[in-house]
Design an enzyme around this catalytic site. Structure first.
Site, PDB file in Angstrom:
ATOM      1  N   ALA A  54      -5.582  -4.155   0.891  1.00  0.00           N
ATOM      2  CA  ALA A  54      -6.095  -5.489   1.186  1.00  0.00           C
ATOM      3  C   ALA A  54      -4.906  -6.405   1.511  1.00  0.00           C
ATOM      4  CB  ALA A  54      -6.889  -6.022  -0.001  1.00  0.00           C
ATOM      5  N   GLU A  55      -4.650  -6.576   2.805  1.00  0.00           N
ATOM      6  CA  GLU A  55      -3.417  -7.261   3.213  1.00  0.00           C
ATOM      7  C   GLU A  55      -3.380  -8.734   2.856  1.00  0.00           C
ATOM      8  OE1 GLU A  55      -4.991  -5.039   4.992  1.00  0.00           O
ATOM      9  OE2 GLU A  55      -3.492  -3.456   5.178  1.00  0.00           O
ATOM     10  N   GLU A  79       0.844  -1.196   0.000  1.00  0.00           N
ATOM     11  CA  GLU A  79       0.000   0.000   0.000  1.00  0.00           C
ATOM     12  C   GLU A  79       0.880   1.247   0.000  1.00  0.00           C
ATOM     13  OE1 GLU A  79      -2.153  -0.828   3.581  1.00  0.00           O
ATOM     14  OE2 GLU A  79      -3.024  -2.629   2.704  1.00  0.00           O
ATOM     15  N   PHE A  88      -1.104  -4.206  11.009  1.00  0.00           N
ATOM     16  CA  PHE A  88      -2.109  -4.501   9.986  1.00  0.00           C
ATOM     17  C   PHE A  88      -1.783  -5.760   9.190  1.00  0.00           C
ATOM     18  CE2 PHE A  88      -2.108   0.303  10.277  1.00  0.00           C
ATOM     19  CZ  PHE A  88      -2.996   0.291  11.345  1.00  0.00           C
ATOM     20  N   HIS A 113      -0.431   1.172  16.102  1.00  0.00           N
ATOM     21  CA  HIS A 113       0.731   1.543  15.281  1.00  0.00           C
ATOM     22  C   HIS A 113       2.006   1.376  16.096  1.00  0.00           C
ATOM     23  CE1 HIS A 113      -2.682   3.723  13.534  1.00  0.00           C
ATOM     24  NE2 HIS A 113      -2.056   3.632  12.366  1.00  0.00           N
TER      25      HIS A 113
END
Ligand SMILES: Cc1ncc(C[n+]2csc(CCOP(=O)(O)OP(=O)(O)O)c2C)c(N)n1
Ligand SMILES: [Mg+2]
Lengths: 330, 327
Positions: free
Chosen positions: B59-60, B29, B86, B129
């Site tokens: 879309a991982e 991404e 993520f 994060h």
């Protein structure tokens, strides 16, 4: 006889007979596996029965010398068409060391054979779909002419990987053909409780690709749809979604009892459309499957299934300690 | 020898590998035009084009899964997860697919993908994060997990990861990206995956750690040296599979062992390190094995007070080291 359906599709008499032979071999192998399971000789079976027409019709429309396939557990017809042998499938049924899919590590139906470009599959459904997209990405990057072909059940089309994979394929315009084998059940749950849209093919719109619903009991209809999709793919026109509708003629697997959730009348009704019967009828009607040819095919398939069974039953298991091998490159 | 930051070492390794082998490509991404949210792929898009530096949909699972498919064909994908936090939607692809590909196919297929992900806290990143997620993957035979601690190690290990014929997770500490600078040779070197590295020789206490904590331990060791405490520091570098031999050797060297992770304590990597030492070094130990780690709360909070409370830092490390030396 150039006005037959198959001739109009450019299929020779030999080709359609070969299609039928492959479908029948898949069916007979599958039936044998059930017998072996009920006799206590193999622990598990998951069937192709009812889906042979879709599997074989599609495979014959692909280039079986260069294309890659990412089959799911019912696709015995696909892997046979792509070069896996009856013996190899039986070796997998018996979980023997020589099984080319996994050397007896995975359950039957978890196909994979690199030399025939059959991607290795797992049990969690739909994970193979992004892999097929990745193969198609490689085709595009390497400027090669092959396509990738991936299958799954309609229930499995609810997984995130379906959405993520098809959208990726659509955005990057990749040569991948996805065929959903809609057999109307996901174990016990019927299609109405699986999918909110009218058809699985309707979902294609949101991925920017054509989606078609076709009769999965008709190998020629499937052949035509996949052929067209392949042409578009190699012409750089991107991915396609095909929904081949048929019916699951057996229980979900050897561990399932389908009498607990569906009426036997429904199954009987579906058997009337069984492609093994209807395609044979077509081939007889056009004069290809003569009595003599049919006899020869039946005999040769019985021999193949018997030989495969004997060979696999007597083949050795992998050594226990070989379980430690191939975690990493050796 | 050029001096560069930890993140420049990432970019350098990627660039050199993409030049060396045209099968190497990057996907993720914002990795293309923007060059990554941390700029780890800065300049690669201009140099190699959009087909080798792919901006993917958000879309991982597809990033991992499409990468795995390409790797099965023979490409060398380097997938970026924007933050390690993520990676969760891709866990099925990583654990069920990449990790098991070689094994389940009886060595017929393989999945040589590298998955890079910035991890770690101390950057006001809050719960999602800041996490250290390595322990989720660190009992999955078939995977390798590398966590480098210096720019030099980053370049050599990332190159090794890309060339490795098995899937490698490569976690980069996001605070280290610009905090750490060091000398990085211009030549094409690789460092061995699976080998720990002694970052400081010492004789009084042994510190075993990885990632940014190596840096904290080195800082603390310099201070303690003035007090006459001589610390031996082993950087795990590959946290799965662990370099058992190096761990045992380092533990035996001083008989006093402090294990440090930025992850929360229970079930973290260092628990396994402690087990290895307990199994092999009982009669060499002069003190109970000590662990310094984050508290067992779900993740690092945002407010600076609570973030500081969670994070390992040089002061906490120094205190734990002194306590052990005095045991
Ligand atoms: C991720 C995941 N969830 C659940 C299962 C268990 N499971 C195996 S097959 C199946 C039903 C699949 O139905 P469908 O996709 O329609 O394929 P079919 O078996 O009908 O061909 C389920 C729930 C699984 N294998 N993977
Ligand atoms: Mg189904």
């Amino acid at each position: 006889m150039s006005n037959t359906r198959h001739a109009e599709l450019g299929l020779s008499d030999e080709k359609v007979l070969d299609m039928y032979r492959t479908m029948l071999l898949a069916r007979k192998l599958d039936e044998r596996m059930w017998l072996l399971n009920r006799a206590g000789k193999i622990p598990f079976v998951i069937s192709c029965q009812g889906q042979e027409a879709a599997q074989v019709g599609a495979s014959f429309a692909l280039d079986r010398e260069i294309d890659y396939v990412a089959p799911y557990y019912r696709d015995m017809g696909v892997v046979l068409a792509f070069g896996m042998t009856a013996k190899e499938l039986m070796l997998s049924g018996f979980a023997k060391a020589e099984d080319p899919n996994s050397g007896g590590r995975q359950m039957p139906g978890h196909f994979g054979q690199k030399k025939n470009r059959i991607l290795s599959g797992s049990s969690p459904v739909t994970t193979q779909l992004p892999h097929a997209v990745g193969i198609a990405l490689a085709a595009k990057m390497e400027k090669k002419d092959f396509v990738s072909f991936v299958t799954l059940g309609e229930g499995s089309s609810n997984q995130g990987d379906f959405h993520e994979g098809l959208n990726f394929a659509g955005v990057h315009n990749l040569p991948v053909i996805t065929m959903v084998e809609n057999n109307k059940y996901a174990i016990s749950v019927p299609i109405e409780k699986q999918i909110a849209s009218k058809t699985v093919a309707d979902r294609a719109v949101s991925y920017g690709m054509p989606g078609v619903t076709i009769d999965g009991n008709d190998p020629l209809a499937v052949y035509e749809a996949v052929k067209e999709a392949r042409e578009r793919a190699v012409n750089g026109e991107g991915p396609s979604l095909i929904e081949a509708v048929s019916y699951r003629l057996t229980a979900h697997s050897s561990d399932d009892d389908d009498r607990t959730y569906r009426e036997s009348e429904e199954v009987e009704e579906a058997r009337k459309k069984d492609s093994i019967i209807t395609f044979a009828a077509y081939l007889k009607e056009v004069g290809i499957l003569t009595e003599e040819v049919e006899k020869e095919i039946n005999k040769s398939i019985t021999d193949i299934v018997n030989e495969a069974t004997d060979y696999a039953e007597n083949a050795p298991y992998a050594e226990a300690e070989s379980a430690l091998k191939y975690v990493y490159e050796e | 020898m050029p001096v560069m930051s930890y993140i420049q070492a990432v970019t350098t390794a990627l660039r050199e590998e993409m030049h060396r082998d045209e099968k190497v490509f990057v996907l993720g991404e914002d990795v293309g035009k923007k060059g990554g949210v941390f700029r780890a792929t800065d300049g690669l898009y201009d140099e190699f084009g959009e087909h080798r530096v792919l901006d993917t949909p958000l879309a991982e699972s597809a990033i991992a899964g499409v990468g795995i498919g390409a790797a099965m064909y023979g490409m060398r994908p380097v997938a970026e997860m924007q933050f390690a936090d993520f990676i969760m939607p891709a866990v099925n692809q990583i654990i069920s697919e990449a990790a098991k590909m070689r094994y389940r196919s009886n060595n017929d297929w393989d999945a040589p993908i590298t998955i890079r992900a910035p991890y770690g806290g101390g950057v006001h990143g809050a719960l999602y994060h800041s996490q250290s997620v390595e322990s989720i993957f660190a009992n999955q035979p078939g995977l390798k997990i590398v966590i480098p601690s210096t720019p030099y190690d980053v370049k050599g290990l990332l190159k090794a990861a890309i060339r490795d014929n098995d899937p490698v997770l490569f976690f980069e500490h996001k605070r280290a990206y610009r905090l750490l600078k060091g000398e990085v040779p211009e030549d094409d070197y690789v460092l061995p995956i699976g080998k720990a590295d002694v970052k400081r020789e010492g004789s009084d206490i042994t510190i075993i750690t990885y990632g940014l904590c190596v840096h904290f331990a080195l800082q603390a060791a310099e201070k303690l040296a003035e007090e006459g405490i001589d610390a031996h520091i082993l950087d795990l570098r590959t946290i799965y599979p662990l370099d058992q031999e190096a761990i045992i050797e380092a533990a035996k060297k001083t008989g006093k062992v402090l294990l440090i992770t930025e992850d929360n304590k229970e079930g973290s990597i260092i628990g396994e390190v402690a087990a290895i030492i307990a199994e092999n070094c009982l009669f060499d130990l002069d003190a109970p094995i000590q662990r310094l780690a984050g508290p067992d709360i779900p993740a690092m909070p945002y407010a600076p007070t609570m973030e500081k409370y969670f994070m390992v830092n040089p002061d906490k490390v120094e205190k734990a080291m002194r306590d052990l030396a005095e045991f």
